[in-house]
Design an enzyme around this catalytic site. Structure first.
Site, PDB file in Angstrom:
ATOM      1  N   PHE A   1     -19.420  -5.297  -2.764  1.00  0.00           N
ATOM      2  CA  PHE A   1     -20.498  -6.025  -2.088  1.00  0.00           C
ATOM      3  C   PHE A   1     -21.835  -5.793  -2.798  1.00  0.00           C
ATOM      4  O   PHE A   1     -22.612  -6.721  -2.986  1.00  0.00           O
ATOM      5  CB  PHE A   1     -20.611  -5.583  -0.616  1.00  0.00           C
ATOM      6  CG  PHE A   1     -19.561  -6.164   0.311  1.00  0.00           C
ATOM      7  CD1 PHE A   1     -18.517  -6.949  -0.165  1.00  0.00           C
ATOM      8  CD2 PHE A   1     -19.631  -5.925   1.691  1.00  0.00           C
ATOM      9  CE1 PHE A   1     -17.546  -7.472   0.704  1.00  0.00           C
ATOM     10  CE2 PHE A   1     -18.676  -6.451   2.563  1.00  0.00           C
ATOM     11  CZ  PHE A   1     -17.625  -7.217   2.073  1.00  0.00           C
TER      12      PHE A   1
ATOM     13  N   ARG B   1       0.817  -1.210   0.000  1.00  0.00           N
ATOM     14  CA  ARG B   1       0.000   0.000   0.000  1.00  0.00           C
ATOM     15  C   ARG B   1       0.851   1.262   0.000  1.00  0.00           C
ATOM     16  O   ARG B   1       0.332   2.368  -0.075  1.00  0.00           O
ATOM     17  CB  ARG B   1      -0.926   0.011   1.237  1.00  0.00           C
ATOM     18  CG  ARG B   1      -1.940  -1.101   1.242  1.00  0.00           C
ATOM     19  CD  ARG B   1      -2.740  -1.125   2.534  1.00  0.00           C
ATOM     20  NE  ARG B   1      -3.865  -0.232   2.544  1.00  0.00           N
ATOM     21  CZ  ARG B   1      -5.143  -0.592   2.366  1.00  0.00           C
ATOM     22  NH1 ARG B   1      -5.465  -1.838   2.163  1.00  0.00           N
ATOM     23  NH2 ARG B   1      -6.096   0.301   2.398  1.00  0.00           N
TER      24      ARG B   1
ATOM     25  N   THR C   1     -13.784  -8.631  10.540  1.00  0.00           N
ATOM     26  CA  THR C   1     -13.941  -7.862  11.789  1.00  0.00           C
ATOM     27  C   THR C   1     -13.229  -6.515  11.707  1.00  0.00           C
ATOM     28  O   THR C   1     -13.348  -5.683  12.606  1.00  0.00           O
ATOM     29  CB  THR C   1     -13.384  -8.648  12.999  1.00  0.00           C
ATOM     30  OG1 THR C   1     -12.065  -9.080  12.651  1.00  0.00           O
ATOM     31  CG2 THR C   1     -14.257  -9.852  13.323  1.00  0.00           C
TER      32      THR C   1
ATOM     33  N   GLU D   1       2.514   6.516   0.996  1.00  0.00           N
ATOM     34  CA  GLU D   1       3.685   7.396   1.062  1.00  0.00           C
ATOM     35  C   GLU D   1       3.606   8.494   0.006  1.00  0.00           C
ATOM     36  O   GLU D   1       4.087   9.606   0.224  1.00  0.00           O
ATOM     37  CB  GLU D   1       4.985   6.597   0.914  1.00  0.00           C
ATOM     38  CG  GLU D   1       5.207   5.568   2.029  1.00  0.00           C
ATOM     39  CD  GLU D   1       5.495   6.166   3.412  1.00  0.00           C
ATOM     40  OE1 GLU D   1       5.286   7.373   3.630  1.00  0.00           O
ATOM     41  OE2 GLU D   1       5.943   5.393   4.278  1.00  0.00           O
TER      42      GLU D   1
ATOM     43  N   ASP E   1      -3.615  -4.554   5.486  1.00  0.00           N
ATOM     44  CA  ASP E   1      -4.988  -4.029   5.504  1.00  0.00           C
ATOM     45  C   ASP E   1      -5.257  -3.450   6.906  1.00  0.00           C
ATOM     46  O   ASP E   1      -5.171  -4.160   7.896  1.00  0.00           O
ATOM     47  CB  ASP E   1      -5.943  -5.194   5.226  1.00  0.00           C
ATOM     48  CG  ASP E   1      -7.309  -4.758   4.764  1.00  0.00           C
ATOM     49  OD1 ASP E   1      -7.599  -4.873   3.567  1.00  0.00           O
ATOM     50  OD2 ASP E   1      -8.097  -4.295   5.620  1.00  0.00           O
ATOM     51  N   PRO E   2      -5.559  -2.151   7.016  1.00  0.00           N
ATOM     52  CA  PRO E   2      -5.755  -1.577   8.353  1.00  0.00           C
ATOM     53  C   PRO E   2      -6.873  -2.274   9.134  1.00  0.00           C
ATOM     54  O   PRO E   2      -7.911  -2.620   8.572  1.00  0.00           O
ATOM     55  CB  PRO E   2      -6.117  -0.118   8.058  1.00  0.00           C
ATOM     56  CG  PRO E   2      -5.518   0.150   6.717  1.00  0.00           C
ATOM     57  CD  PRO E   2      -5.648  -1.136   5.961  1.00  0.00           C
TER      58      PRO E   2
ATOM     59  N   TYR F   1       0.701   4.282  -2.496  1.00  0.00           N
ATOM     60  CA  TYR F   1      -0.402   5.222  -2.274  1.00  0.00           C
ATOM     61  C   TYR F   1      -0.179   6.026  -0.987  1.00  0.00           C
ATOM     62  O   TYR F   1      -0.192   7.260  -1.005  1.00  0.00           O
ATOM     63  CB  TYR F   1      -1.704   4.428  -2.182  1.00  0.00           C
ATOM     64  CG  TYR F   1      -2.961   5.243  -2.042  1.00  0.00           C
ATOM     65  CD1 TYR F   1      -3.493   5.959  -3.119  1.00  0.00           C
ATOM     66  CD2 TYR F   1      -3.669   5.273  -0.837  1.00  0.00           C
ATOM     67  CE1 TYR F   1      -4.673   6.687  -2.990  1.00  0.00           C
ATOM     68  CE2 TYR F   1      -4.848   5.994  -0.705  1.00  0.00           C
ATOM     69  CZ  TYR F   1      -5.347   6.696  -1.787  1.00  0.00           C
ATOM     70  OH  TYR F   1      -6.518   7.412  -1.661  1.00  0.00           O
TER      71      TYR F   1
END
Ligand code: NAD
Ligand code: UDP
Length: 312
Positions: A191, A142, A208, A147, A273-274, A145
């Protein structure tokens, strides 16, 4: 007063809504885009307006125009698109910022940078406040993007300090709505398209992880209010909806709004992924007198209706 406003990335999801709103507010709009992730379809309804000009241009190349304000939105925003050509993503953020700041300096325009909650990386504090420096992996997938956007913020504040350029930095949190590309790859459009086609809903990881979703009209209002603040307000200012949801919550809501028979399937979580993301919007409330007005259920309804029409 009628202003001449340049919107880079104007044919993209957010940019097209911004162009439309600025035209409706009575301004003249120059929409610059290289159509990497943007589409003519997003702005086709604006082309007949004599105060709208479409310019095919790549922001990594210098560009000159006379304008009063610049909204710098050009940059792919979906992880699959910004990782497709990471070098180009960095160039777009960094060289794009240099080109737009150089232009703003020369023509004495105000310039707003579409920065991102990704500058906080995988944040260790929740919610994120503007004074948090973030937790970004500088060599991860990632990083092109994250940085790139961090460097752009640094360029903005340095042009402000050294050259007195009038800047505004908006840290945009996850935004959704009509005109997201069906293949955009971001979670809300993924989705909804999967649900409307009764295909499996792809939940990454355990589902989650959290995000806070802002409807596009609220975002556009926040960006315009930031641009219209006095010159002393430079940001960064978080703009987003502070209601936080897990991806499982989102999948359930999308199924409910579409009446779909889709099932959830679990796929590997992408690297870095955060885990959580939620804006603290106290500063936006105070300096912009802004807060989002559209709740997720209402925004999903509007977005589902859009995708129902275009998927027919
Ligand atoms: P998008 O991909 O729909 O729009 C980006 C636009 O920029 C596209 O039209 C694309 O063709 C154009 N573009 C890309 N590279 C370019 C280049 N080199 N030269 C000229 N045009 C170029 O994405 P979006 O969601 O509309 O995002 C707009 C901006 O907002 C981006 O800068 C993004 O980083 C920022 N942002 C968006 C979100 C969000 O959730 N939507 C969140 C944080 C930040
Ligand atoms: N995500 C998911 N399924 C998808 C696409 C994304 O579960 O089909 C997850 C993704 O792993 C992330 C969240 O949804 O945790 C938001 O992803 P998106 O790409 O929309 O934005 P970002 O990660 O940049 O916030």
């Amino acid at each position: 007063m009628k202003k001449r406003i340049l919107v880079t990335g104007g044919a993209g999801f957010l940019g097209s809504h911004l162009c439309e709103r600025l035209l409706n507010d009575g301004h003249e709009v120059f929409c610059l885009d290289n159509f990497f992730t943007g589409q003519k379809q997003n702005i086709i309804h604006l082309l007949s307006n004599p105060y709208f000009e479409l310019i095919r241009h790549d922001i990594t190349q210098p560009f000159f125009i006379e304008a009063d304000e610049i909204y710098n939105l050009a940059c792919p925003a979906s992880p699959i698109h910004y990782q497709y050509n990471g070098i180009k993503t960095i160039k777009t953020s960094v060289m794009g910022a240099i080109n737009m700041l150089g232009l703003a300096k020369r023509i004495k325009a105000k310039v707003l940078q579409a920065s991102t909650s990704e500058v906080y990386g995988d944040p260790k504090i929740n919610p994120q406040t503007e004074d948090y420096w973030g937790n970004v992996n500088p060599i991860g997938f990632r990083s092109c993007y994250d940085e790139g956007k961090r460097c752009a913020e640094s360029l903005f504040v340095n042009y402000h300090r050294q050259n007195k350029v009038r800047i505004k930095i908006a840290r945009i949190f996850n935004t959704y709505g009509p005109r997201m590309h069906t293949n955009d790859g971001r979670v809300v459009s993924n989705f909804i398209v999967q649900a409307l086609e009764n295909k499996d809903i792809t939940v990454f990881g355990k589902g989650t992880q959290t995000r806070s979703f802002c409807y596009v009209d609220d975002m556009v209002e926040g960006l315009i209010r930031l641009m219209n603040t006095p010159d002393t307000v430079t940001g960064p200012v978080n703009i987003g909806n502070p209601r936080e949801f897990t991806m499982l919550d989102l999948a359930e809501k999308v199924v409910a709004h579409t009446g779909s028979t889709s099932q959830m399937v679990f796929e590997p979580l992408p690297e870095d992924d955060p885990v959580q993301r939620k804006p603290d919007i106290a500063l936006a409330k105070k300096t912009l007198n802004w807060a989002p007005t559209i709740e997720l259920d209402q925004g999903l309804e509007l977005t589902v209706n859009y995708f129902r029409k275009i998927l027919k």
